[in-house]
Enzyme design. Structure first.
Site, short mmCIF file in Angstrom:
data_model
loop_
_atom_site.label_atom_id
_atom_site.label_comp_id
_atom_site.label_asym_id
_atom_site.label_seq_id
_atom_site.Cartn_x
_atom_site.Cartn_y
_atom_site.Cartn_z
N LYS B 235 -10.63 -6.01 6.34
CA LYS B 235 -9.88 -7.25 6.23
C LYS B 235 -10.30 -8.22 7.34
O LYS B 235 -9.66 -9.24 7.57
CB LYS B 235 -8.38 -6.97 6.28
CG LYS B 235 -7.91 -6.14 5.07
CD LYS B 235 -6.51 -6.46 4.68
CE LYS B 235 -5.81 -5.40 3.86
NZ LYS B 235 -6.39 -5.07 2.59
N CYS B 373 0.99 -3.78 -3.92
CA CYS B 373 1.42 -2.61 -3.13
C CYS B 373 2.63 -2.96 -2.29
O CYS B 373 2.77 -2.49 -1.14
CB CYS B 373 0.30 -2.07 -2.24
SG CYS B 373 -1.08 -1.43 -3.19
#
Lengths: 158, 415
Positions: B235, B373
């Site tokens: 990320k 999620c």
């Protein structure tokens, strides 16, 4: 520059019939009086479906579904109920197995449309050209098989 | 840095960085790729790709094990990156940087090694309603193992943790507070510094899930006084499979190993084993060395651009994207926190997010759809999922314009 061959045709995927079924699904809702039922979920996207069947003398006399999902999964479930209502159980199972097999087969292209022998269902063939969406179309059929075969499990697409 | 000229300067200089990302330069369905899914995984610049390749082509060997030159060079790359990470997040000591496979493993490490020995009946872990499953499930498992319980601090309609309420929930029964710095589903920025200060005044340590913050805003673990800070390489423009757990030395020292095997021991006999020092105690097995090499290059890349410039660029893009989205017929923005980082979730009429995703993909636009999620966040809003566009260094105003135009097509198809 990396390129990719053009994938499925959006207009084929979201045909008028699919959108109509997604907007106004047939046989939608809980059916209190039923002989079989089963739940299906797609844990990755959160789609949920429940199918209710009323069997009488080896035939599916009533069938309904409820749940949440995308246009493809709702339209597929709606078309499933229309297709399988009044079919013999044996014929309905054959339909479902055939649908799942064709959807998952790598060798069948969307042009090979005759297999379903059902014009409405054939509109879903375009889903084959959108590999990430095949599970959306097959979840309800797997759930139907689970219900009719009396399996006490929640069907998942994973 | 709210001055318009400064923003324009940053905008112009950022445009030159876009060409560093080869994956962005491609056609999807004969349309230029518009990548708006960096919150799921960010793309790598050539500098990172080349460094991983250089490592494999020149230096690869196992670390900390051989006396030959390659092993020495691999170890040097590995340990230099640890130093680099330490400087990047301003940790006091290099040995406070543990290499893991990602944020998820970092959180699991703390759950099993820090919390498991301390949790018991009437003790609890405090999290928030905003968390990603990876900052929920590891705590549920350790609670099941120990009889401890999980407390959840509420959020408001804008998708912000209600800081005062969370602080009110802190007492001596709390073993650890675990909260995200930035929400992955909504982009809300948590007031972590205030929370940490309040927690410390009651003697409670805090873990920050920094996965969605690390490549977007300045993270200074000393200034925050965070006890643990977890994040992932992929990320922040590094490869997948590499992550970091920062922990305060005195906490890490007192924790038992989380996994066991080679490299985490100093002496093994069949009667007893002595554990290695920090950070190696927590790094059993051959690590993801090429991932670490890539992570080092990614940090250098972010430093070269300047994290403050990245923040200015992304904030200006987010403002633009949000205001353009607001004008789309039938849109409902989910997540309207006053302080946000690079993410906007939304619903469009009654159209399911997967259908939005497919129709956008057909136009070359990549967004994330579904529950991200973070099912409890979806449940809070009474929805099954959202469409989410997320931003990074390489995005520009043109991307947003394509994206908004793409939404028109979604509406047309469903009308």
């Amino acid at each position: 520059m990396a390129t990719q061959k053009k994938t499925g045709n959006l207009k084929e995927l979201y045909k008028k019939l699919v959108i109509e079924h997604a907007r106004k699904p047939q046989n939608f809702g809980c059916m209190e009086l039923h002989s079989d039922s089963s739940k299906g979920v797609n844990p990755l996207c959160g789609d949920k479906i429940k199918i209710y069947i009323l069997q009488e003398k080896g035939h599916i006399s009533k069938i309904s579904f409820e749940g949440v999902g995308c246009a493809i999964s709702i339209a597929s479930a709606s078309l499933l109920t229309e297709t399988l209502k009044n079919q013999s159980v044996a014929q309905a199972k054959k339909y479902a197995k055939n649908f799942i097999m064709i959807m998952n087969s790598n060798h069948e292209s969307s042009e090979n449309k005759k297999k379903f022998n059902n014009r409405d269902l054939e509109t879903l063939m375009a889903v084959k050209d959108f590999p990430t969406r095949i599970k959306c179309a097959t979840l309800c059929w797997q759930t139907f098989l689970s219900a009719i075969e009396g399996k006490d499990i929640v069907v998942t697409t994973e | 840095m709210n001055n318009k000229n400064e923003i324009n300067q940053v905008k112009n200089s950022m445009e030159s960085f876009r060409s560093d990302f080869p994956v962005i330069d491609q056609l999807i369905n004969n349309k230029k790729l518009v990548y708006l899914d960096s919150a799921a995984s960010s793309q790598m610049p050539n500098q990172v790709i080349n460094e991983v390749s250089r490592y494999h082509s020149n230096d690869h060997a196992n670390v900390h094990r051989g006396i030959h030159s390659l092993s020495h060079r691999a170890t040097e790359t590995f340990e230099n990156t640890r130093k680099n990470v330490s400087e990047f997040i301003n940790s006091k000591n290099t040995n406070e940087i543990i290499f893991t496979s990602g944020t998820t493993e970092s959180i699991n490490l703390v759950a099993q090694s820090y919390c498991r020995p301390r949790l018991k009946k009437n003790k609890k872990i405090l999290i928030s309603h905003l968390e990603h499953h990876s900052n929920i499930v590891p705590w549920q498992i350790v609670c099941e193992q120990t009889g401890g319980s999980l407390d959840v601090a509420p959020i408001n309609q804008d998708g912000e943790i209600i800081t005062e309420k969370l602080i009110d929930m802190i007492d001596s029964s709390v073993v650890l507070i675990a909260i995200s710095h930035v929400s992955n589903a909504l982009g809300s920025l948590t007031e972590v510094k205030n929370i940490i200060e309040a927690a410390h005044s009651k003697g409670v340590p805090v873990l920050i899930d920094g996965a969605q913050a690390i490549s977007h805003i300045k993270v200074d673990v000393l200034d925050l006084d965070a006890d643990f800070y977890a994040f992932s390489g992929h990320k922040m423009h590094a490869p997948t499979g590499i992550g970091i757990l920062y922990g305060k030395e005195e906490l890490l020292e007192a924790m038992p190993p989380y996994k066991s095997g080679g490299d985490m021991i100093s002496e093994v006999t069949f009667s007893a084993t002595t554990y290695n020092d920090l950070p190696y105690k927590f790094e059993a097995g051959t690590p993801n060395i090429s991932g670490v090499a890539g992570l080092g290059a990614a940090i250098n890349y972010i430093r070269e651009i300047g994290i403050d410039n990245i923040t200015v660029h992304e904030n200006s893009l987010l403002d633009y994207m949000t205001s353009e989205l607001q004008d789309v017929d039938g849109i409902r923005l989910i997540g309207t926190a006053s302080k946000k980082v690079g993410v906007q979730s939304f619903l469009l009429k009654d159209i399911h997010s997967h259908d939005i995703g497919t129709i956008l993909d057909h136009q070359g636009i990549a967004i994330r759809t579904g529950h991200h999620c973070a099912m409890p966040v979806m449940e809070f809003y009474g929805i099954s999922g959202t469409a989410r566009a997320s931003l990074s260094i390489y995005n520009n105003h043109e991307d947003i314009d394509h994206f908004i135009k793409g939404l028109d097509k979604v509406i047309t198809i469903f009308n």
